[in-house]
Design a protein around this motif. Structure first.
Motif, PDB file in Angstrom:
ATOM      1  N   ALA A   1       0.845  -1.193   0.000  1.00 25.17           N
ATOM      2  CA  ALA A   1       0.000   0.000   0.000  1.00 25.17           C
ATOM      3  C   ALA A   1       0.880   1.243   0.000  1.00 25.17           C
ATOM      4  CB  ALA A   1      -0.915   0.001   1.214  1.00 25.17           C
ATOM      5  N   LEU A   2       0.526   2.201  -0.849  1.00 26.43           N
ATOM      6  CA  LEU A   2       1.267   3.456  -0.947  1.00 26.43           C
ATOM      7  C   LEU A   2       0.422   4.574  -0.360  1.00 26.43           C
ATOM      8  CD1 LEU A   2       2.534   3.105  -4.648  1.00 26.43           C
ATOM      9  CD2 LEU A   2       3.709   2.408  -2.547  1.00 26.43           C
ATOM     10  N   GLY A   3       0.970   5.319   0.588  1.00 20.74           N
ATOM     11  CA  GLY A   3       0.236   6.420   1.199  1.00 20.74           C
ATOM     12  C   GLY A   3      -0.062   6.152   2.661  1.00 20.74           C
ATOM     13  N   ASN A   4      -0.857   7.024   3.251  1.00 23.52           N
ATOM     14  CA  ASN A   4      -1.219   6.898   4.664  1.00 23.52           C
ATOM     15  C   ASN A   4      -2.344   5.883   4.815  1.00 23.52           C
ATOM     16  OD1 ASN A   4      -0.508  10.174   4.391  1.00 23.52           O
ATOM     17  ND2 ASN A   4       0.459   9.077   6.067  1.00 23.52           N
ATOM     18  N   VAL A   5      -2.008   4.699   5.272  1.00 24.58           N
ATOM     19  CA  VAL A   5      -2.998   3.626   5.397  1.00 24.58           C
ATOM     20  C   VAL A   5      -2.986   3.072   6.813  1.00 24.58           C
ATOM     21  CG1 VAL A   5      -2.818   2.984   2.973  1.00 24.58           C
ATOM     22  CG2 VAL A   5      -1.328   1.884   4.643  1.00 24.58           C
ATOM     23  N   GLU A   6      -4.109   2.541   7.207  1.00 17.00           N
ATOM     24  CA  GLU A   6      -4.203   1.875   8.498  1.00 17.00           C
ATOM     25  C   GLU A   6      -3.822   0.409   8.336  1.00 17.00           C
ATOM     26  OE1 GLU A   6      -8.074   2.426  10.042  1.00 17.00           O
ATOM     27  OE2 GLU A   6      -7.920   4.617  10.177  1.00 17.00           O
ATOM     28  N   ALA A   7      -3.436  -0.190   9.440  1.00 21.95           N
ATOM     29  CA  ALA A   7      -3.030  -1.595   9.403  1.00 21.95           C
ATOM     30  C   ALA A   7      -4.188  -2.469   8.932  1.00 21.95           C
ATOM     31  CB  ALA A   7      -2.568  -2.038  10.790  1.00 21.95           C
ATOM     32  N   SER A   8      -3.859  -3.471   8.158  1.00 23.37           N
ATOM     33  CA  SER A   8      -4.868  -4.389   7.638  1.00 23.37           C
ATOM     34  C   SER A   8      -4.228  -5.742   7.404  1.00 23.37           C
ATOM     35  CB  SER A   8      -5.454  -3.848   6.325  1.00 23.37           C
ATOM     36  OG  SER A   8      -6.199  -4.850   5.663  1.00 23.37           O
ATOM     37  N   LYS A   9      -4.985  -6.788   7.642  1.00 25.72           N
ATOM     38  CA  LYS A   9      -4.441  -8.131   7.423  1.00 25.72           C
ATOM     39  C   LYS A   9      -4.208  -8.402   5.942  1.00 25.72           C
ATOM     40  CE  LYS A   9      -8.982 -10.397   7.271  1.00 25.72           C
ATOM     41  NZ  LYS A   9      -9.824 -11.454   7.866  1.00 25.72           N
ATOM     42  N   HIS A  10      -4.827  -7.580   5.074  1.00 28.65           N
ATOM     43  CA  HIS A  10      -4.655  -7.766   3.637  1.00 28.65           C
ATOM     44  C   HIS A  10      -3.425  -7.038   3.098  1.00 28.65           C
ATOM     45  CE1 HIS A  10      -8.449  -9.781   3.527  1.00 28.65           C
ATOM     46  NE2 HIS A  10      -9.151  -8.698   3.845  1.00 28.65           N
ATOM     47  N   ILE A  11      -2.826  -6.167   3.898  1.00 26.22           N
ATOM     48  CA  ILE A  11      -1.686  -5.373   3.438  1.00 26.22           C
ATOM     49  C   ILE A  11      -0.407  -5.922   4.062  1.00 26.22           C
ATOM     50  CG2 ILE A  11      -0.618  -3.085   3.471  1.00 26.22           C
ATOM     51  CD1 ILE A  11      -3.403  -1.892   3.448  1.00 26.22           C
ATOM     52  N   ASP A  12       0.547  -6.250   3.204  1.00 30.62           N
ATOM     53  CA  ASP A  12       1.819  -6.779   3.693  1.00 30.62           C
ATOM     54  C   ASP A  12       2.812  -5.666   4.017  1.00 30.62           C
ATOM     55  OD1 ASP A  12       1.303  -9.702   3.274  1.00 30.62           O
ATOM     56  OD2 ASP A  12       1.036  -9.010   1.207  1.00 30.62           O
ATOM     57  N   VAL A  13       2.841  -4.642   3.158  1.00 32.04           N
ATOM     58  CA  VAL A  13       3.786  -3.534   3.334  1.00 32.04           C
ATOM     59  C   VAL A  13       3.042  -2.224   3.119  1.00 32.04           C
ATOM     60  CG1 VAL A  13       5.890  -2.414   2.486  1.00 32.04           C
ATOM     61  CG2 VAL A  13       5.741  -4.914   2.522  1.00 32.04           C
ATOM     62  N   ALA A  14       3.320  -1.239   3.967  1.00 28.00           N
ATOM     63  CA  ALA A  14       2.764   0.109   3.790  1.00 28.00           C
ATOM     64  C   ALA A  14       3.924   1.097   3.687  1.00 28.00           C
ATOM     65  CB  ALA A  14       1.853   0.476   4.951  1.00 28.00           C
ATOM     66  N   ILE A  15       4.030   1.758   2.526  1.00 31.23           N
ATOM     67  CA  ILE A  15       5.062   2.778   2.316  1.00 31.23           C
ATOM     68  C   ILE A  15       4.392   4.137   2.464  1.00 31.23           C
ATOM     69  CG2 ILE A  15       6.723   3.750   0.697  1.00 31.23           C
ATOM     70  CD1 ILE A  15       6.937   1.010  -0.608  1.00 31.23           C
ATOM     71  N   GLN A  16       4.814   4.907   3.443  1.00 34.99           N
ATOM     72  CA  GLN A  16       4.163   6.172   3.747  1.00 34.99           C
ATOM     73  C   GLN A  16       5.005   7.364   3.285  1.00 34.99           C
ATOM     74  OE1 GLN A  16       2.808   6.079   7.911  1.00 34.99           O
ATOM     75  NE2 GLN A  16       0.959   5.139   7.090  1.00 34.99           N
ATOM     76  N   PRO A  17       4.355   8.493   2.984  1.00 36.22           N
ATOM     77  CA  PRO A  17       5.081   9.656   2.469  1.00 36.22           C
ATOM     78  C   PRO A  17       5.752  10.502   3.543  1.00 36.22           C
ATOM     79  CG  PRO A  17       2.734  10.109   2.472  1.00 36.22           C
ATOM     80  CD  PRO A  17       2.891   8.684   2.911  1.00 36.22           C
ATOM     81  N   GLU A  18       5.629  10.107   4.807  1.00 35.26           N
ATOM     82  CA  GLU A  18       6.280  10.838   5.894  1.00 35.26           C
ATOM     83  C   GLU A  18       7.374   9.984   6.525  1.00 35.26           C
ATOM     84  OE1 GLU A  18       2.838  10.326   6.230  1.00 35.26           O
ATOM     85  OE2 GLU A  18       2.193  12.203   5.280  1.00 35.26           O
ATOM     86  N   GLU A  19       8.213  10.650   7.295  1.00 32.10           N
ATOM     87  CA  GLU A  19       9.252   9.925   8.025  1.00 32.10           C
ATOM     88  C   GLU A  19       8.629   9.127   9.158  1.00 32.10           C
ATOM     89  OE1 GLU A  19      13.254  11.702   8.724  1.00 32.10           O
ATOM     90  OE2 GLU A  19      12.213  13.583   8.256  1.00 32.10           O
ATOM     91  N   LEU A  20       9.078   7.905   9.339  1.00 30.12           N
ATOM     92  CA  LEU A  20       8.670   7.120  10.499  1.00 30.12           C
ATOM     93  C   LEU A  20       9.656   5.980  10.697  1.00 30.12           C
ATOM     94  CD1 LEU A  20       7.222   4.224   9.460  1.00 30.12           C
ATOM     95  CD2 LEU A  20       5.393   5.770   8.873  1.00 30.12           C
TER      96      LEU A  20
END
Length: 616
Positions: A207-226
């Motif tokens: 998932a690209l962008g600000n996303v909430e955790a989900s069992k269907h998403i393996d990786v979330a790449i966010q546009p902010e530092e974390l």
């Protein structure tokens, strides 16, 4: 006797201590400046070599995902200091290198890509998308901030991009996901949420962008530092450095069941030592040229009375030199004098925001104008600090010139963005612009240029039979050897080609010391080309024996005399010399010796502390 010895010791201490103390104090000053600035200039990311070594250390990854986010179409840093990280040309080079090493690679952006409301901002965002297309981006997610620009704007920008825009709701210029195959595996890149369709088709969902955790998403790449984290549901979160300061890298190892078993995540540094993509650099250069006339940059010091005086104007440092020779000589070897050359090396000479602080009087009618290649107002000259000098040159008074003592003016250009840490050491820096100091010698100047721009160009213009030219060579050649490949040294000769040589002429060229000098000039060029490791020693040897045969020095150094003579008698020798002397003719250099450092001309007695009469 003892008394005499004691007096001698006291005199020795009195004579030697002050210079030693001054040398120690100067070293302390420079070290303190360097320490403060380094603390204010952190380096982001890891070097490419380190990351490649990690990726090659064991089983190769199934896929490498390179990513950015929160770039706001920032094209590149200003280049004011080496530690600055970022820039599209460097990013493109790193992407190319990762692919070149054979890793299965995808390139994506997590959003917050658009920025600004003016026409120039739209053009900047468009050139960013063109550069990203050149790099081969696979997808870009649009954030809520991006979507707020409206459909008309987004359609225009999408027409520029060679990759899909991802949003959670599909329309004629966006789509919710894109599925990519890599070997036997499939990876889905989605915006915001993962739809059932993508989950069923892909082994790994990113998932690209600000996303909430989900069992269907393996990786979330966010546009902010974390900080890299893993949620309770198993989603791996990674963040992005703002303004494209780094390039994110996420390597995944995927098993036969389609799940990733381990990962390696890091940020790649895009600092000044990273090479650039020529094609992307050209895109930016074309953009700077196009928008150079659109800028509404406010001129420096517009609130100062000297700049506001409509009868005043800029006259250049050469006008100041007539009365202030010592001050001019000290300034001429400083970083201020070379400020415009920094823009040339960084390809920023059409960027009004940069030109303003690297030239004199930009934005004023009589000041520097973008594109004026022959301008005498390049660099940070006297009038930047002291104000336009037309009135002062015509009638020198303290009331129609600025003293330059107000260091707050320095902070206009040396701000926290372009010169981090400068404000904390501005008092220490005042010594660098103390014009009563002795001007830099050649070694000091080259060291300064290397620290500033990397590899400076040193040119020596001579006539081979000129006594002062020979003396200059004897002083310069050891310096050239000392710096080695840290500098680009070029030997240039001063001579002329006859307009209409006759059949009786033994050479089509003329030189102050006649045909013997022309012949020696040509031989030195041939030896420099054929024996690059020996020609400097040949020049030193020859300078001591100009009344003897050139063959003596050549044979002593192991140079093939017959080969050089064969080349000397060929037409290519004359052409080689013809090309070489063009440089002096173009610059109007007539005096031997003349020294140029990064296109700045110096007298030999200034940089070499030598005395003699130039030949001209």
């Amino acid at each position: 006797m003892k008394r005499a010895i004691i007096i001698l010791l006291v005199l020795t201490v009195v004579v030697t201590l002050p210079p030693l103390y001054l040398q120690w104090a100067e070293s302390q000053r420079l070290n303190q400046i360097q320490e403060v600035k380094q603390q204010a200039r952190p380096v982001f990311g890891e070097r490419l070599e380190t990351v490649l070594s990690e990726l090659k250390s064991g089983e190769p990854p199934s896929v490498v995902i390179l990513y950015t986010g929160g770039t706001k179409s920032h094209l590149e840093p200003c280049g004011c200091y080496q530690e600055q990280s970022g820039g599209l040309p460097r990013r493109a080079y790193i992407v190319e290198q990762i692919r070149h090493h054979g890793f299965p690679t995808f390139l994506v952006d997590a959003g917050n890509i658009f920025d600004g409301k003016e026409e120039i901002d739209a053009k900047r965002c468009a050139v960013n998308l063109k550069a990203m297309s050149e790099m081969g981006y696979d997808a870009v997610a649009l954030s809520q901030s991006d979507i707020s620009y409206g459909d008309v704007y987004l359609r225009q920008q999408r027409a520029v991009a060679a990759f899909p825009f991802l949003t959670s709701t599909e329309n004629d210029f966006t789509q919710p996901f894109v599925i990519k195959s890599i070997g036997e595996h499939t990876i889905a890149f989605v915006a915001d949420v993962a739809q059932e369709q993508t989950v069923s088709q892909a082994d790994v969902v990113v998932a690209l962008g600000n996303v909430e955790a989900s069992k269907h998403i393996d990786v979330a790449i966010q546009p902010e530092e974390l900080k890299i984290t893993k949620s309770d549901s198993g989603t791996l979160y990674v963040g992005s450095k703002p303004e494209g300061k780094t390039l994110g890298l996420l390597a995944l190892w995927i098993d036969s069941n389609g799940g990733f078993t381990r990962h390696y995540a890091t940020q790649l540094a895009l600092t000044g030592d990273v090479e650039e993509s020529e094609s992307v650099r050209q895109l930016l250069t074309n953009f700077y040229r196009e928008v150079s006339q659109l800028s509404d940059t406010t001129p420096l010091f517009a609130n100062q009375h000297l700049e506001q005086d409509q009868q005043n104007g800029y006259v250049s440092a050469t006008a100041c030199q007539r009365c202030h020779q010592q001050e001019y000589l000290q300034w001429s070897a400083t970083r201020h004098a070379f400020a415009y050359e920094t823009l040339l090396k960084k390809e920023r000479y059409f960027d009004a925001g940069c030109v303003s602080c690297h030239t004199t009087g930009f934005g004023y009618p009589t000041g520097f104008q973008i594109g004026a290649q022959d301008s005498t107002l390049k660099g940070v000259q006297c009038e930047t600090c002291h104000g336009p000098g037309k009135q002062h040159v015509g009638n020198p008074k303290k009331t129609n010139i600025r003293s330059g003592a107000d260091t707050s003016l320095c902070l206009t250009c040396h701000d926290t963005k372009h010169s981090p840490g400068f404000k904390d050491v501005v008092a220490l820096h005042t010594k660098d612009v103390d014009h009563s100091r002795e001007p830099m010698n050649l070694e000091e100047l080259l060291t300064s240029r290397i620290a500033r721009v990397g590899k400076p160009t040193l040119e020596l213009f001579v006539m081979s039979y000129c006594p002062f030219g020979v003396q200059a060579e004897e002083k310069i050649i050891p310096i050239v050897k000392e710096f080695g490949n840290k500098i680009d040294f070029k030997l240039q000769f001063i001579a002329q080609e006859k307009e209409a040589p006759s059949a009786q002429d033994i050479t089509p060229f003329t030189s102050l010391h006649g045909y013997p000098e022309v012949a020696e000039n040509i031989r030195q060029l041939l030896i420099a080309r054929e024996y690059p490791d020996l020609y400097l020693d040949y020049i030193l040897c020859r300078g001591k024996k100009l009344d003897k045969s050139w063959e003596n020095c050549a044979e002593k150094l192991g140079i093939d005399v017959a080969r050089i003579q064969e080349l000397f008698d060929s037409p290519e020798a004359e052409q080689l010399f013809r090309e070489n002397i063009k440089r002096a003719a173009e610059l109007g250099v007539r005096a031997s010796p003349t020294i140029l450092v990064d296109n700045h001309q110096f007298r030999a007695n200034q940089l070499l502390r030598a005395s003699g009469t130039p030949c001209q």
